[in-house]
Design an enzyme around this catalytic site. Structure first.
Site, PDB file in Angstrom:
ATOM      1  N   SER A   1       0.832  -1.202   0.000  1.00 16.27           N
ATOM      2  CA  SER A   1       0.000   0.000   0.000  1.00 16.27           C
ATOM      3  C   SER A   1       0.870   1.258   0.000  1.00 16.27           C
ATOM      4  O   SER A   1       1.629   1.483  -0.945  1.00 16.27           O
ATOM      5  CB  SER A   1      -0.951  -0.042   1.200  1.00 16.27           C
ATOM      6  OG  SER A   1      -1.972   0.908   1.078  1.00 16.27           O
TER       7      SER A   1
ATOM      8  N   ASP B   1     -10.279  -4.182  -4.211  1.00 11.53           N
ATOM      9  CA  ASP B   1      -9.455  -3.148  -3.594  1.00 11.53           C
ATOM     10  C   ASP B   1      -9.640  -1.856  -4.379  1.00 11.53           C
ATOM     11  O   ASP B   1      -9.522  -1.869  -5.609  1.00 11.53           O
ATOM     12  CB  ASP B   1      -7.985  -3.588  -3.625  1.00 11.53           C
ATOM     13  CG  ASP B   1      -7.040  -2.627  -2.928  1.00 11.53           C
ATOM     14  OD1 ASP B   1      -7.464  -1.523  -2.543  1.00 11.53           O
ATOM     15  OD2 ASP B   1      -5.864  -2.994  -2.766  1.00 11.53           O
TER      16      ASP B   1
ATOM     17  N   HIS C   1      -8.016  -5.311  -0.056  1.00 13.71           N
ATOM     18  CA  HIS C   1      -6.837  -4.612   0.444  1.00 13.71           C
ATOM     19  C   HIS C   1      -6.502  -5.136   1.845  1.00 13.71           C
ATOM     20  O   HIS C   1      -7.386  -5.321   2.680  1.00 13.71           O
ATOM     21  CB  HIS C   1      -7.114  -3.113   0.512  1.00 13.71           C
ATOM     22  CG  HIS C   1      -5.908  -2.275   0.695  1.00 13.71           C
ATOM     23  ND1 HIS C   1      -5.145  -1.832  -0.359  1.00 13.71           N
ATOM     24  CD2 HIS C   1      -5.314  -1.786   1.813  1.00 13.71           C
ATOM     25  CE1 HIS C   1      -4.148  -1.107   0.099  1.00 13.71           C
ATOM     26  NE2 HIS C   1      -4.214  -1.066   1.417  1.00 13.71           N
TER      27      HIS C   1
END
Length: 316
Positions: free
Chosen positions: A163, A257, A287
């Site tokens: 991320s 996601d 995610h």
């Protein structure tokens, strides 16, 4: 919460329903301190440490940075050396996360990619907005490549992150290329590569799948700081940087996601620039799946495949 998509991994869906039933306000409605505490509860307090992958050695240390030394943690797997050395950058929107919240991820990469992992505790926003995290990260990368003999033992090096950490890893790969260091591989797990990108996945997965659109916007506002920043700055949005000559990459994304299209697009851009890319979009997952293997067999399989792909590049 809204009805779950029929293609969502069932075990992941059960986890989402558990989190929804807890009634915790979204991060976008919390202070950074509250968000950090809540994330630590999920990632640290509720885990069973007896299930963590065992390491030959885990050492807390410090690495130099532009604003003083930063805490770091070195993971040495049970594997015959010499080994590659990997700098790991944790996710959390540049606002939350620390060495402890990503302990499992680092151990898993170290074990299954057969590498020494150096996890960095970079400065967080909003107390330290952009480019503080980038400055800490590239300083740690420069230190790592100068100390591989005592870390992994040979010249092979990698960067990895999830991320926001994937963003920092991508930026660092470009930095090391420009510095003349031949990075061996990069691992980008559902990375942010174009800040503020308006994509189909951002709209389609805007709520109900752990990371929501409002939280992403909140993270971005904290990181940009009160003065704001140019979203085209390659240190903020590595998609806008020069991608030619970068290290081979593993890029993984998840079907549900908001960042899926961002990561998929970066994988295509790398390939178009002539970079070797191993790209996987894992169906049914969300995610944060890297930390969900204990809840979901599908997430666990995706993590193991990701680490195998990265290990193959590091040891090629």
């Amino acid at each position: 919460m809204t009805d779950l998509h029929p293609e969502l991994d069932p075990a992941t869906g059960a986890l989402l329903q558990f989190l929804a039933a807890a009634g915790t306000p979204p991060m976008s409605q919390q202070t950074p301190e509250q968000a950090r505490a809540g994330f630590r509860t999920l990632a640290v307090d509720l885990r069973d440490d007896s299930l963590l992958p065992p390491m030959a050695e885990v050492t807390d240390t410090e690495v130099p940075g532009p604003a003083g030394s930063r805490p770091a943690r070195v993971y040495r797997p049970h594997a015959d050396g010499p080994l590659p050395t990997v700098l790991f950058l944790h996710g959390g929107g540049f606002v939350i996360g620390d060495l402890d919240t990503h302990d499992l991820a680092c151990r898993t990469i170290a074990e299954h990619s057969r590498a020494v992992v150096v996890s960095l505790d970079y400065r967080l926003a909003p107390e330290h907005p952009f480019p503080a995290a980038v400055e800490d990260t590239v300083a740690a990368a420069d230190w790592m490549v100068e100390h591989t003999a005592e870390l992994g033992g040979d010249h092979r090096t990698g960067v990895a992150g999830d991320s926001a950490g994937g963003n920092l890893a991508a930026v660092t790969a470009q930095h090391l290329r420009d510095r003349g260091h031949e990075l061996t591989a990069q691992l980008l797990i559902y990375p942010v590569t174009e800040m503020g990108a308006d994509t189909d996945s951002f709209r389609d997965n805007a709520e109900g799948y752990f990371l929501d659109a409002d939280t992403m916007l909140w993270f971005g506002a904290q990181y940009a700081g009160p003065a704001g920043v140019d979203p085209g700055d390659p240190r903020l949005s590595p998609r806008h940087g020069d991608l030619v000559g970068l290290a081979p990459a593993v890029v993984v994304t998840a079907q549900f996601d908001p960042l899926r299209d961002d990561g998929d697009g970066y994988a295509r851009a790398l390939a178009d620039a002539g970079v070797r890319v191993e790209h996987r979009q894992f169906p049914g997952l969300i995610h944060g799946f890297v930390d969900m293997g204990r809840h979901s067999p599908a997430a666990d399989a995706a993590v193991l495949e990701t680490c195998r792909l990265f290990g193959d590049l590091l040891h090629r």
